[in-house]
Scaffold this active site. Structure first.
Site, PDB file in Angstrom:
ATOM      1  N   CYS A 113       0.872  -1.179   0.000  1.00 28.79           N
ATOM      2  CA  CYS A 113       0.000   0.000   0.000  1.00 28.79           C
ATOM      3  C   CYS A 113       0.904   1.222   0.000  1.00 28.79           C
ATOM      4  O   CYS A 113       2.112   1.091  -0.193  1.00 28.79           O
ATOM      5  CB  CYS A 113      -0.945  -0.030   1.200  1.00 28.79           C
ATOM      6  N   THR A 114       0.363   2.410   0.219  1.00 25.72           N
ATOM      7  CA  THR A 114       1.153   3.632   0.043  1.00 25.72           C
ATOM      8  C   THR A 114       2.356   3.717   0.986  1.00 25.72           C
ATOM      9  O   THR A 114       3.482   3.885   0.550  1.00 25.72           O
ATOM     10  CB  THR A 114       0.261   4.877   0.247  1.00 25.72           C
TER      11      THR A 114
END
Ligand code: ZN
Ligand code: ZN
Length: 300
Positions: free
Chosen positions: A181-182
């Site tokens: 994810c980020t």
């Protein structure tokens, strides 16, 4: 990501830690940020903190010292980026049930996937290892950028992760699976949920996409990275073929930019190049352009 000196900084951080009194921290934190000109979004919960803030280099240094002054956050990992603008207009500090809303309160962090460094992920790719890589972000984040060969479940929000695992990913239970994810916060629980549900060999990308593209631009990340602030997207790559994976909804040219339709009642996310964005007055259709309920403030 580039050599020019930027005036502003953006910080990305999270930490899972048991906090006794998140309510009082929320109040104190908002006061402190307001007094010190810090803008951004920080969530506190009994399970920890998750946030992104922006300010000048000086402000951000003070912020780091302030947050890590709490015994809870002494060793928090700040991921730092340069920015040409203050990335937020306001400061929001909120009390939440979870620092990322995924209905994963019963998922244990200690079950989380093995931490995979950017170097190790590079090795997985380079060595031709047989592995599955899954994007734990929402559909609108994945359309403008993803890792090479990644599975991108078309989630509206992170609460759909359980369903994705229970239904769509079952066939990969015996494979090596990497989640990303980020900045890593979503994968702590996303990967743990997989482990708890019988996935045999699960890794989570440590520090997320952010940590990877800082070290290895122009490699296995394709397109731009969606960010939830005024910058909207970070473009790490300089190789033409890796710059964009999306194309403009209006003209079809490659781009990584997007708009939220300025008709507030529509608000849908549309990939649009800068030229079309201006030409269409930040709206997805004639109907939306004619709306009486349009956003007044333009971005980008
Ligand atoms: Zn266009
Ligand atoms: Zn619209």
């Amino acid at each position: 990501m580039n050599n020019k000196i930027s005036k502003y900084k953006v910080l990305l951080f999270y930490k899972y830690v048991d906090i006794n009194d998140p309510e009082s921290i929320v109040k104190e934190h908002l006061d402190w940020c307001t007094r010190n000109g810090i803008k951004g979004r920080v969530f506190f919960a009994k399970e920890g903190v998750n946030g992104t803030v922006s300010g000048t280099s000086g402000q951000i240094e003070k912020y780091k010292a302030h947050l890590s002054g709490y015994s809870y956050f002494r060793d928090i990992w700040f991921k730092e980026d340069d920015a040409d603008v203050v990335a937020f207009k306001k400061m929001h500090v909120r009390l939440k049930n979870e620092i990322v809303g995924g209905n994963l309160q019963n998922t244990l962090l200690e079950d989380g996937g093995k931490r995979l460094s950017p170097e190790q992920l590079m090795n997985f790719y380079k060595s031709g290892k047989d592995f599955i890589i899954v994007d734990a972000r929402n559909w609108y984040e994945t359309i403008i950028g993803k890792f090479k060969n990644a599975i991108t479940p078309q989630m509206k929000n992170f609460r759909e992760w359980k369903k994705v695992v229970d239904e769509d990913l079952q066939e990969y239970k015996d494979k090596t699976v990497v989640t990303y994810c980020t900045g890593g916060v979503r994968c702590e629980k996303a990967s743990a949920y997989m482990v708890e549900n019988g996935f045999k060999d699960v890794y989570q990308l440590n520090g997320g996409i952010f940590n990877f593209i800082k070290k290895y631009p122009d490699t296995y990340w394709e397109g731009g990275m969606f960010v939830f602030d005024e910058r909207r997207v970070i473009n790490p790559n300089t190789k033409e073929e890796l710059k964009h994976i999306a194309s403009c909804y209006f003209c079809g040219r490659p781009t990584s930019y997007y708009i939220n339709c300025h008709n507030v009642d529509c608000d849908r996310i549309i990939v649009s190049c800068h030229e079309c964005k201006v030409e269409k007055d930040y709206c997805c259709s004639d109907e939306c352009r004619a709306s009486q309920n349009k956003r007044k403030v333009y971005h980008g």
